[in-house]
Write an enzyme that holds these catalytic residues in place. Sequence first.
Site, PDB file in Angstrom:
ATOM      1  CB  CYS A  39       1.192 -93.278  -3.242  1.00  0.00           C
ATOM      2  SG  CYS A  39       2.128 -91.764  -3.590  1.00  0.00           S
ATOM      3  CG  LEU A  50     -24.510-106.601  13.764  1.00  0.00           C
ATOM      4  CD1 LEU A  50     -25.102-107.977  13.983  1.00  0.00           C
ATOM      5  CD2 LEU A  50     -24.683-105.746  15.011  1.00  0.00           C
ATOM      6  CG  ASN A  55     -15.172-105.661   5.883  1.00  0.00           C
ATOM      7  OD1 ASN A  55     -15.254-106.683   6.557  1.00  0.00           O
ATOM      8  ND2 ASN A  55     -14.661-105.650   4.670  1.00  0.00           N
ATOM      9  CB  ALA A  96      -6.261 -96.442  11.930  1.00  0.00           C
ATOM     10  CB  ALA A 113      24.245 -99.024 -10.247  1.00  0.00           C
ATOM     11  N   GLY A 132      21.230 -94.892 -14.419  1.00  0.00           N
ATOM     12  CA  GLY A 132      20.312 -95.031 -15.552  1.00  0.00           C
ATOM     13  C   GLY A 132      20.240 -93.802 -16.438  1.00  0.00           C
ATOM     14  CD  GLU A 151      22.101 -97.142  -5.901  1.00  0.00           C
ATOM     15  OE1 GLU A 151      22.043 -98.289  -5.453  1.00  0.00           O
ATOM     16  OE2 GLU A 151      23.018 -96.752  -6.665  1.00  0.00           O
TER      17      GLU A 151
HETATM   18  C1  LIG Z   1      -5.213-100.330   8.997  1.00  0.00           C
HETATM   19  C2  LIG Z   1      -5.843-100.429  10.354  1.00  0.00           C
HETATM   20  C3  LIG Z   1      -5.249 -99.781  11.410  1.00  0.00           C
HETATM   21  C4  LIG Z   1      -5.793 -99.868  12.678  1.00  0.00           C
HETATM   22  N1  LIG Z   1      -5.177 -99.222  13.699  1.00  0.00           N
HETATM   23  C5  LIG Z   1      -5.680 -99.310  14.943  1.00  0.00           C
HETATM   24  C6  LIG Z   1      -5.042 -98.669  16.032  1.00  0.00           C
HETATM   25  O1  LIG Z   1      -4.024 -97.999  15.884  1.00  0.00           O
HETATM   26  N2  LIG Z   1      -5.589 -98.819  17.259  1.00  0.00           N
HETATM   27  C7  LIG Z   1      -6.719 -99.563  17.471  1.00  0.00           C
HETATM   28  O2  LIG Z   1      -7.163 -99.653  18.593  1.00  0.00           O
HETATM   29  N3  LIG Z   1      -7.346-100.160  16.463  1.00  0.00           N
HETATM   30  C8  LIG Z   1      -6.853-100.067  15.218  1.00  0.00           C
HETATM   31  N4  LIG Z   1      -7.477-100.714  14.187  1.00  0.00           N
HETATM   32  C9  LIG Z   1      -8.653-101.554  14.484  1.00  0.00           C
HETATM   33  C10 LIG Z   1      -9.944-100.803  14.313  1.00  0.00           C
HETATM   34  O3  LIG Z   1     -10.122 -99.877  15.336  1.00  0.00           O
HETATM   35  C11 LIG Z   1     -11.066-101.820  14.355  1.00  0.00           C
HETATM   36  O4  LIG Z   1     -10.862-102.700  13.312  1.00  0.00           O
HETATM   37  C12 LIG Z   1     -12.409-101.180  14.154  1.00  0.00           C
HETATM   38  O5  LIG Z   1     -12.698-100.269  15.135  1.00  0.00           O
HETATM   39  C13 LIG Z   1     -13.509-102.212  14.019  1.00  0.00           C
HETATM   40  O6  LIG Z   1     -14.716-101.583  13.648  1.00  0.00           O
HETATM   41  P1  LIG Z   1     -15.542-102.027  12.356  1.00  0.00           P
HETATM   42  O7  LIG Z   1     -16.793-101.241  12.332  1.00  0.00           O
HETATM   43  O8  LIG Z   1     -14.738-101.953  11.153  1.00  0.00           O
HETATM   44  O9  LIG Z   1     -15.846-103.536  12.724  1.00  0.00           O
HETATM   45  P2  LIG Z   1     -16.250-104.720  11.750  1.00  0.00           P
HETATM   46  O10 LIG Z   1     -15.038-105.264  11.103  1.00  0.00           O
HETATM   47  O11 LIG Z   1     -17.354-104.318  10.839  1.00  0.00           O
HETATM   48  O12 LIG Z   1     -16.805-105.747  12.826  1.00  0.00           O
HETATM   49  C14 LIG Z   1     -15.974-106.293  13.782  1.00  0.00           C
HETATM   50  C15 LIG Z   1     -16.696-107.227  14.723  1.00  0.00           C
HETATM   51  O13 LIG Z   1     -17.542-106.477  15.589  1.00  0.00           O
HETATM   52  C16 LIG Z   1     -18.833-107.051  15.640  1.00  0.00           C
HETATM   53  N5  LIG Z   1     -19.795-105.937  15.779  1.00  0.00           N
HETATM   54  C17 LIG Z   1     -19.735-104.768  15.122  1.00  0.00           C
HETATM   55  N6  LIG Z   1     -20.721-103.955  15.570  1.00  0.00           N
HETATM   56  C18 LIG Z   1     -21.412-104.655  16.485  1.00  0.00           C
HETATM   57  C19 LIG Z   1     -22.531-104.353  17.288  1.00  0.00           C
HETATM   58  N7  LIG Z   1     -23.143-103.175  17.218  1.00  0.00           N
HETATM   59  N8  LIG Z   1     -22.988-105.310  18.122  1.00  0.00           N
HETATM   60  C20 LIG Z   1     -22.388-106.508  18.187  1.00  0.00           C
HETATM   61  N9  LIG Z   1     -21.312-106.842  17.456  1.00  0.00           N
HETATM   62  C21 LIG Z   1     -20.835-105.927  16.618  1.00  0.00           C
HETATM   63  C22 LIG Z   1     -19.003-107.788  14.344  1.00  0.00           C
HETATM   64  O14 LIG Z   1     -19.884-108.845  14.508  1.00  0.00           O
HETATM   65  C23 LIG Z   1     -17.593-108.243  14.053  1.00  0.00           C
HETATM   66  O15 LIG Z   1     -17.367-109.491  14.641  1.00  0.00           O
HETATM   67  C24 LIG Z   1      -6.967-100.636  12.898  1.00  0.00           C
HETATM   68  C25 LIG Z   1      -7.582-101.284  11.819  1.00  0.00           C
HETATM   69  C26 LIG Z   1      -7.030-101.186  10.561  1.00  0.00           C
HETATM   70  C27 LIG Z   1      -7.680-101.886   9.418  1.00  0.00           C
HETATM   71  S1  FES Z   2       4.697 -94.359  -3.900  1.00  0.00           S
HETATM   72 FE1  FES Z   2       4.311 -92.235  -3.900  1.00  0.00          FE
HETATM   73  S2  FES Z   2       5.130 -91.638  -5.788  1.00  0.00           S
HETATM   74 FE2  FES Z   2       5.706 -93.714  -5.658  1.00  0.00          FE
END
Ligand SMILES: Cc1cc2nc3c(=O)[nH]c(=O)nc-3n(C[C@H](O)[C@H](O)[C@H](O)COP(=O)(O)OP(=O)(O)OC[C@H]3O[C@@H](n4cnc5c(N)ncnc54)[C@H](O)[C@@H]3O)c2cc1C
Ligand code: FES
Length: 1335
Positions: free
Chosen positions: A120, A267, A271, A348, A1084, A1087, A1266
């Site tokens: 990590c 769009l 991601n 997140a 165990a 080691g 452990e």
């Molecule tokens: C590890 C992780 C933890 C998360 N934890 C939380 C959480 O605790 N709570 C929570 O609410 N969410 C959580 N999320 C979700 C996160 O909030 C959403 O995935 C994020 O906000 C999406 O935004 P993006 O820009 O990445 O979207 P993208 O993945 O880029 O796009 C998502 C979709 O939106 C559409 N889109 C994007 N912008 C537009 C636009 N301007 N007009 C029209 N369509 C559009 C795209 O076409 C696509 O279909 C988490 C995600 C991850 C990966």
């Molecule tokens: S996962 Fe953080 S040191 Fe192993």
Amino acid sequence: LPWVMDTSPVIISLLFPTQVIEKNVDPEWTLLTFLRKNWTLFTKYACGRGGCGACTVMVSKNDPVFKKIRHFSVTACLVPICSLYGAAVTTVEGIGSIKTRLHPVQERIAKSHGTQCGFCTPGMVMSMYTLLRNHPQPSEEQLMEALGGNLCRCTGYRPILESGRTFCVESSGCQQKGTGKCCLDRGENASSPLGGKNDICTKLFAKEEFQPLDPTQELVFPPELLRMAENPEKRTLTFYGERVTWISPGTLKDLLELKVKHPEAPLILGNTSLGPAMKSEGRFHPILLSPARISELTRVTETSEGLTIGAGCSLAQMKDVLAERISKLPEEKTQTYRALLKHLKSLAGPQIRNMASLGGHIISRHSYSDLNPILAVGSATLNLTSAEGTRQIPLNEYFLAGLASADLKPEEILESVHIPHSRKWEFVSAFRQAQCQQNALPHVNASMRVLFKEGTDSVEHLSIAYGGVGAATVSAHKRWDELMLDEACRLLLDEVSLPGSAPGGRVEFKRTLVVSFLFKFYLEVLQELKKLVKLVSDSRRHPDISDRFLSALEDFPVAIPQGVQTYQSVDPHQPPRDPVGRPIMHLSGLKHATGEAIFCDDIPVVDKELFMVLVTSSRAHAKIISIDFSEALKLPGVLDVVTAEDVPGTNGAEDDKLLAVDEVLCVGQVICAVVAETDVQAKRAVEMIKITYEDLEPAIFTIQDAVKHNSFLCPEKKLEQGNIEEAFEKVDQIVEGEVHVGGQEHFYMETQRVLVIPKTEDKELDIFVSTQDPAHVQKTVSSTLNIPINRITCHVKRVGGGFGGKVGRPAALGAIAAVGAIKTGRPIRLVLDREDDMLITGGRHPLFGKYKVGFMNSGRIKALDIECYINGGCTLDDSELVTEFLILKLENAYKIRNLRFRGRACMTNLPSNTAFRGFGFPQGTLVTESCITAVAAKCGLLPEKIREKNMYKTVDKTIYKQAFSPETLIRCWNECLDKSSFHSRRIQVEEFNKKNYWKKKGISIIPMKFSVGFAATSYHQAAALVHIYTDGSVLVTHGGNELGQGIHTKMLQVASRELKIPMSYMHICETSTATVPNTIATAASIGADVNGRAVQNACQILLKRLEPIIKKNPEGTWEDWIEAAFEQRISLSATGYFRGYKAFMDWDRGEGDPFPYYVYGAACSEVEIDCLTGAHKKIRTDIVMDACCSLNPAIDIGQIEGSFIQGMGLYTTEELKYSPEGVLYSRSPDEYKIPTITDVPEEFNVSLLPSSQTPLTIYSSKGLGESGMFLGSSVFFAIADAVAAVRTERDIAENFIVQSPATPEWVRMACADRFTDMIPRDDPKTFKPWSIPIA
Ligand SMILES: Cc1cc2nc3c(=O)[nH]c(=O)nc-3n(C[C@H](O)[C@H](O)[C@H](O)COP(=O)(O)OP(=O)(O)OC[C@H]3O[C@@H](n4cnc5c(N)ncnc54)[C@H](O)[C@@H]3O)c2cc1C
Ligand code: FES
Ligand code: FES
């Protein structure tokens, strides 16, 4: 220096030492793939979906919102390479290296012992580095926030935080906060940087040695990119890949035209929603439209009515904008903004918030969305744009419900979101409850808004929106009183009709949260109203809320952990060059921190290498009718499919096949494996393989079903002492009960990996593998290929965490890969994705325990009968051994004259469970300790009194007749009571509980007697090989594997003491079956013990050979002596050997000496629970552990802290969910929550018991790998203590089933109240649940 990548017409810049032009960029590549594959850089892959932070790098980009260069952390596994147009990327290699200059972040994390396995670490370093780029002297809160998205499975986070803290504005508080004492008062640490008076040290590293942070030395943002940002290009840029085209228009007009041309194309912004869906749901988009360069989308405007935020703004930018607005506007206008900001802090981790866009978040319309419900109640408007014009739609309940009528038209995009200011007499609040406080998707969230008629408590409008349970709104025109509350609760429960079979399960919990949140809101608003207006003085309807009930209001804040680590310093007469007993940094620490430490999958691609992906069963118990891989073989790059028929030798055991033949026994069983030129090709081919099955009966998943079907993996194990039946006759009281303990996923950060390289001659194979047991891999490959063991060499450089999960499984994976290598004649790399790793490899055995305990009213236990069943899964693996260890260790620290312990391993149609840190002890002993609390409740005494009364007091014999002295156990217990000020805090807890109705505290102290080692002498043997070269340098090899536990560091400490030369003369290259054969698994806790003895033996042999030379030239140097020895033809290489501790167990007689020694310890934990949500916060933990003479206190304290936190995860948040068809749902860090940095107790003290000796082991040290795991149960029992206080107060103390983990769901439902009574309950016969309990 910038690295420029130009796929005409694109320029992306990354910070590396040289400038490079890259012509071919495939839009399907993520930054992580690109860094690892194209640039052989070592940013780590651990989950591939943004959930763990191992792949964190820093991106620098022009920020149009704040008009400056923004440096932000991202998870490279989700960043599409094409999205980096105009951005600079800094990886761990870019900031410093051992070869050039270390960055202070790298130096400090290593020297503060913040790395164990190191997997990590590059991600941690980059999160911290990014923070320092933005805030060279951050606050501790900023540090906590920066690390919130990075998981570490080894360290328990404390030392990582400690290293970051060295950059923070000096904190004024003493670390021993709350104890009433101060380390300075005692004059500790006075004599030397790492020493102390009274032989007690509290310092594990010397801060004074750290090089200062000089922000002026940081890499600058490339001027080319600055110029680009100042004169943005307007033309459309297009990247063509093999299957996907990425189009990035420069103007809004072009984007809208493209959207007309490609209405189906999404769009792509952050991601973070599209990426995970493409990965795990197999969604594919041939065209991706990137609006990243459209300035309109990142515009933020403010009017007197509200705030309009561009849809392209990241959630982090939004957070900054809101914080800024909140600081400027009057409070009444910022209600919605405050609610949004609150959730943005826990949504997140920072990396995801930096990447995810507001538009992406809204448009994804995830049911769990934290922001959409707030935007809905806050009456936000979505400003949509298309080539045809603009329109506004409300973000309302229809949008939340995902109704098509609220959909965007295919050619439309979301340009911005308007969020109106709130008004006076309007209140907005947001609530969420997740498995843990931070970085976890919510189970349920809610946003509530109420508007009052000015100057009154008459509700004009009340709107409520939920996430996670579907949408609901309630409009009420009532007064704000209990009547309204009751009615609104009923309406809500009607409207939020969550069916019993709802996906995600936890249905009754979610229903309860629906009304509990409303109650919180009700109280919150009532408080505010009272401040605002003298309500119509009807005291019956508006009784003053007493302080006792106000505790419902506050959420638990994120606290910055503090703590002290105490250990005994070395004897002042010990020579300074002798490193034994000193807190020496992990040998690979600095390399971990710079990314230069090589893990299995970091080995560069070898010539003609192929990639293997496993095909697993989708059925739990079925006959395989056919396997058709013809379509898969047609795909480009696919070479072969390896099946059982290809195995030249033995295909595993009869009942545990490597590759399935005719029948499958669980979902996730390996059936065959695809071999292709690349991982992407192999994964695509797996999708094309068609397997037809015929289901077989029975399919057993639960322990109860296994018992019903008499489905067991091995005979019952039993130990008995005294006369239990007679004793039950004579006791005052008897209690019977049940305990359910869930399983646990290892979640080592480095998934299972192996690289098999066939050689051209004599059937030789080189295997590089991440394993705790290379000899087992070697042996298994040998029998699978039917070639002698001596042709196979296994190499283990280091392992990115094992915890027992890499003892057995790597052998099977290595053997399957080796079959592929032999069949194709080419090297094979097999890297399990996180999802596959979690699905295939099994984990800790879930346990179901029944107990019957007989005791006197004084609390003295006279008879204890425990029957345990563990869920072993479909094959034997280690289940029989786990059952044995479980039974042997069940008595823990207690002397009970009449005992009967029975254990059985159930055979079920689940992936086989296996070894896991503690090996049965953490599950089994939870049953024993639960008996104690049950006895305490019956006797009306405190659990600690019952523990004390029944603990071993004098030299005695265990249930299996092994003699031992409990003296150190008692010392640990007493010292823990003392250090934690247990008795006075017990009183304070009771006081608190009297004063608070909705929040309760709990405290517990748990003793531990943990036996180390295997119950067989042959398993304790170890060997080492030590070479001295003619320049005096020494190469040490031994049979142990470096898993992060610092075994190599300890071995060099041993060799250094024995040879009397500094550690700098020595090196350990790897563990290899060619240098030390027939090794035993590194497991165990033993080691370092046994291998240390072997290294000691080898060194002593060498020193004896050198003695005559040294005697002859006592003033000579080491180099002189070695030169002379060579001249005199004295062998400078020696094998060391340790025959092992004697250990045996005679199960027929129930007697033996199965364990070489015990580790004793005690832990005290205090928690506070929120009875309305089930959340808890860990207030404080004190651990006292008997490490005897620690070989390395930094490493040993690291093991204790890390295993404690892992244990805490087992008992509180780590919950595996299975479908009724036996499919594991929880296959990623999103669904399976290991502790994060915010889960560390606010105060966390660890001390090693001083002046303790054990003559048996090397330098009187003890193995501590452990034991800390079980001490995590002190948190569980503290939670149970708080829940018991609730239930006693509410007069519902009876019928309390102990269940681990103590999740928010369990806690909330155990704290029964009018809200749990209010919710509808379904008849279990009327629906199919989403998940089934398997313990
Ligand atoms: C590890 C992780 C933890 C998360 N934890 C939380 C959480 O605790 N709570 C929570 O609410 N969410 C959580 N999320 C979700 C996160 O909030 C959403 O995935 C994020 O906000 C999406 O935004 P993006 O820009 O990445 O979207 P993208 O993945 O880029 O796009 C998502 C979709 O939106 C559409 N889109 C994007 N912008 C537009 C636009 N301007 N007009 C029209 N369509 C559009 C795209 O076409 C696509 O279909 C988490 C995600 C991850 C990966
Ligand atoms: S996962 Fe953080 S040191 Fe192993
Ligand atoms: S590997 Fe990228 S976040 Fe886990």
